[in-house]
Write a protein that holds these residues in place. Sequence first.
Motif, PDB file in Angstrom:
ATOM      1  N   GLU A 191       0.846  -1.182   0.000  1.00  0.00           N
ATOM      2  CA  GLU A 191       0.000   0.000   0.000  1.00  0.00           C
ATOM      3  C   GLU A 191       0.887   1.238   0.000  1.00  0.00           C
ATOM      4  O   GLU A 191       1.952   1.220   0.619  1.00  0.00           O
ATOM      5  CB  GLU A 191      -0.825  -0.030   1.293  1.00  0.00           C
ATOM      6  CG  GLU A 191      -2.038   0.837   1.276  1.00  0.00           C
ATOM      7  CD  GLU A 191      -2.740   0.776   2.639  1.00  0.00           C
ATOM      8  OE1 GLU A 191      -3.426   1.744   2.966  1.00  0.00           O
ATOM      9  OE2 GLU A 191      -2.558  -0.219   3.366  1.00  0.00           O
ATOM     10  N   VAL A 192       0.439   2.331  -0.656  1.00  0.00           N
ATOM     11  CA  VAL A 192       1.257   3.548  -0.640  1.00  0.00           C
ATOM     12  C   VAL A 192       1.322   4.115   0.767  1.00  0.00           C
ATOM     13  O   VAL A 192       0.356   4.029   1.520  1.00  0.00           O
ATOM     14  CB  VAL A 192       0.712   4.681  -1.545  1.00  0.00           C
ATOM     15  CG1 VAL A 192       1.417   4.719  -2.854  1.00  0.00           C
ATOM     16  CG2 VAL A 192      -0.772   4.612  -1.679  1.00  0.00           C
ATOM     17  N   VAL A 236       3.421   7.395   3.270  1.00  0.00           N
ATOM     18  CA  VAL A 236       4.359   8.508   3.329  1.00  0.00           C
ATOM     19  C   VAL A 236       5.561   8.027   4.132  1.00  0.00           C
ATOM     20  O   VAL A 236       5.574   8.087   5.350  1.00  0.00           O
ATOM     21  CB  VAL A 236       3.719   9.730   3.993  1.00  0.00           C
ATOM     22  CG1 VAL A 236       4.709  10.873   4.025  1.00  0.00           C
ATOM     23  CG2 VAL A 236       2.476  10.132   3.242  1.00  0.00           C
ATOM     24  N   ALA A 237       6.514   7.462   3.455  1.00  0.00           N
ATOM     25  CA  ALA A 237       7.662   6.875   4.142  1.00  0.00           C
ATOM     26  C   ALA A 237       8.780   6.661   3.141  1.00  0.00           C
ATOM     27  O   ALA A 237       8.611   6.909   1.948  1.00  0.00           O
ATOM     28  CB  ALA A 237       7.269   5.543   4.764  1.00  0.00           C
ATOM     29  N   ILE A 238       9.910   6.225   3.607  1.00  0.00           N
ATOM     30  CA  ILE A 238      11.019   5.828   2.742  1.00  0.00           C
ATOM     31  C   ILE A 238      11.259   4.352   2.981  1.00  0.00           C
ATOM     32  O   ILE A 238      11.612   3.979   4.092  1.00  0.00           O
ATOM     33  CB  ILE A 238      12.317   6.592   3.076  1.00  0.00           C
ATOM     34  CG1 ILE A 238      12.092   8.100   2.944  1.00  0.00           C
ATOM     35  CG2 ILE A 238      13.452   6.142   2.187  1.00  0.00           C
ATOM     36  CD1 ILE A 238      13.284   8.913   3.395  1.00  0.00           C
ATOM     37  N   PRO A 254       8.376   4.471  -0.201  1.00  0.00           N
ATOM     38  CA  PRO A 254       6.993   4.936  -0.047  1.00  0.00           C
ATOM     39  C   PRO A 254       5.930   3.842  -0.145  1.00  0.00           C
ATOM     40  O   PRO A 254       4.976   3.970  -0.895  1.00  0.00           O
ATOM     41  CB  PRO A 254       6.851   5.954  -1.170  1.00  0.00           C
ATOM     42  CG  PRO A 254       7.808   5.517  -2.192  1.00  0.00           C
ATOM     43  CD  PRO A 254       8.939   4.834  -1.488  1.00  0.00           C
ATOM     44  N   ARG A 267       4.394   8.904  -7.699  1.00  0.00           N
ATOM     45  CA  ARG A 267       5.121   8.279  -6.594  1.00  0.00           C
ATOM     46  C   ARG A 267       4.333   7.123  -6.019  1.00  0.00           C
ATOM     47  O   ARG A 267       4.320   6.894  -4.840  1.00  0.00           O
ATOM     48  CB  ARG A 267       5.413   9.315  -5.500  1.00  0.00           C
ATOM     49  CG  ARG A 267       6.180  10.491  -6.049  1.00  0.00           C
ATOM     50  CD  ARG A 267       6.177  11.665  -5.125  1.00  0.00           C
ATOM     51  NE  ARG A 267       4.865  12.139  -4.754  1.00  0.00           N
ATOM     52  CZ  ARG A 267       4.102  12.896  -5.516  1.00  0.00           C
ATOM     53  NH1 ARG A 267       4.481  13.252  -6.692  1.00  0.00           N
ATOM     54  NH2 ARG A 267       2.927  13.308  -5.097  1.00  0.00           N
ATOM     55  N   TRP A 314       4.380   3.591  -6.009  1.00  0.00           N
ATOM     56  CA  TRP A 314       5.147   2.390  -6.338  1.00  0.00           C
ATOM     57  C   TRP A 314       4.266   1.154  -6.432  1.00  0.00           C
ATOM     58  O   TRP A 314       4.441   0.367  -7.356  1.00  0.00           O
ATOM     59  CB  TRP A 314       6.263   2.167  -5.303  1.00  0.00           C
ATOM     60  CG  TRP A 314       7.348   3.179  -5.372  1.00  0.00           C
ATOM     61  CD1 TRP A 314       7.254   4.455  -5.846  1.00  0.00           C
ATOM     62  CD2 TRP A 314       8.706   3.013  -4.947  1.00  0.00           C
ATOM     63  NE1 TRP A 314       8.463   5.096  -5.741  1.00  0.00           N
ATOM     64  CE2 TRP A 314       9.365   4.229  -5.181  1.00  0.00           C
ATOM     65  CE3 TRP A 314       9.405   1.961  -4.380  1.00  0.00           C
ATOM     66  CZ2 TRP A 314      10.708   4.417  -4.877  1.00  0.00           C
ATOM     67  CZ3 TRP A 314      10.749   2.140  -4.076  1.00  0.00           C
ATOM     68  CH2 TRP A 314      11.387   3.369  -4.324  1.00  0.00           C
TER      69      TRP A 314
END
Lengths: 364, 308
Positions: B44-45, B47-49, B51, B273, B275
């Motif tokens: 799942e998308v 907000v992280a590195i 993502p 963005r 992925w």
Amino acid sequence: MMIKGILTGVAALGLMAGSALAQDRVVNVYNWSDYIDESILEEFTKETGIKVVYDVFDSNEILETKLLAGGTGYDVVVPTGSFLSRQIKAGAFSELDKSQLSNLSNMWKDIEARVDKYDPGNAHSINYMWGTTGVGYNVEKVKAALGEDAPVDSWDLVFDEANISKLKDCGVFLLDAPTEMIPAALNYLGLDPDSKDRGDIEKAGELLTKIRPYVQKFHSSEYINALANGDICMAVGWSGDVLQARDRAAEADNGVTVEYAIPKEGALMWFDQMAIPADAPHKAEAHEFLNYIMRPDVMAKASNYVYYANGNKASQELLNDDVIGDPAIYPTEEAVKNLYTVTAYDPKINRIVTRIWTAVKSGQ
Amino acid sequence: MSQKKSQAPKRSLGSKALIAVPFLWLVIFFLAPFFIVFKISLSEVAVAIPPYLPTFDLAEGWTGFVEALSGFSFENYIWLIEDDLYWKSYLSSAQIALISTLITLVVGYPIAYGMARSPKEWRPTLLMLVILPFWTSFLIRVYAWIGILKNEGLLNQLLLALGVINEPLVIMNTDLAVYIGIVYSYLPFLVLPLYASLEKLDISLLEAAEDLGCPPWKAFWKITLPLSIPGVVAGCFLVFIPAVGEFVIPDLLGGSNTLMIGKTLWVEFFSNRDWPVSSAVAVILLLILVVPIVLFQNHQQKLAEMQS
């Protein structure tokens, strides 16, 4: 271009590897295209002995993709406020060590206060430039197409089919950035430009789809040259970029007059912030670079070159009159009230926003 | 059975090792990346590195692994099916690739034919000329087409100067430019296998046809063309398969409304963005491409059997 970005990225990595071997001090800077007077970089190297590896992008999205993939190798990057706030949440940036930034006292409190909503306490970033997203146009061609009383001070020029359809033949560019164009469309529709409501965003998408047939290209940097050369007659663009086009046209003396307008219905006000990625390999050099940028003479030189307002109060007395005195760059108090700001979309709504944007662009 | 077994030469350790090399290569550079992409497509998308969520953390051991597995879903695939953009992209990619392949064939056949019929001492030079463009970067050659095709480009200036047209032709940023780019870039891939099969053709067959009073065009139609089919098929697949997933050409030469899956994938990954969804698009693209690749393999195998 995207491809060009990748190529320069590869070239930059090559340079990094080369200089690491030589044990030189380097700082890898990733900034927007056409966004600095390059002599600033040379002088920085001369003064500090730190070599600047400079690389450019033309969309916040590309920058964010790289940051979120991690390991970019960049030491200083320049995201816009709304993107910055999301990237801070993702843990992409390290906090600034303010003890290394003696020039922070030069910064403009008003701008810091506005940035606070993206970067609480301005803990991760310093303001580089700020500006507005408005309309750039070719005075002669727009008048030829729409007559003397063309609505050049209004979003009607862009969003009213009756107007934009007449500009199709002389060429219209829009920014290839949903986070710029959707708020503009929402604002024109009388909705909240910062709306996160799916229905609202779909309405903005419909409006953009309606004017899509008259748009030659969606691109976020080519419009500078296109406006300056007279290849197009209107572009939705960033203030300083359009003003750079105005100057290039004036220098070329090619019979093209470019003007920039902040439409009377209001425009997006944004802040480009310099920040240091969490995994930056040269943090000390990055701080030195930021501190150098915050020197009043350096910041003034940058603004005088790129025609954007900066967040450095002390630099203002060193600015040229055609910068500090131009309300298109430093809007009056009254005009600032008309400007709006936006915040970041969360991932779910972001997917819908980008999906609508793809549909708009592909004319589906 | 037992007799047969004894007849088959036992594979030595050396030959096993030799076979292991390409297998290992495939596992490391194809299978492993594919599973990584497949894994991301189920997440799942976030907000992280990086993502997306969940990610595997080796430190958490087996329970962490199982927990992460429960976070997987096929939601991204459902999103792909529900949204017609992706189907349109796949279909329009296949269409653009098919049309380009046909044009490449029409352009490439005479070239290969001419090469195969040229005097023997010329052939190495001609072959060299076909390969020569590869000495320059593919990217630069596509960029060069921008210079040729754009409104103020070389082609328009030439045609305007000759008085053929009064208004510059708008080719840049259209599908036509994409066709030109693909045909140009992939022409050698069609010419080379076609040339190989045409060169092998026994000239005496054509001489016999001529002796028996068959006109040249009919001899071509009845003898040369059928015998060159293996080369035609191989060449067409070599053009079609990479053209479906092409990104650089539609991005540089095509317009905003040129839909190709390679471009959609790029936008999904870089601009959105997203992925997980872009990974799902890639997995499906691979599945779609497996069909022509298997057909091609079968064809090659049959050919090898025929020859042996």
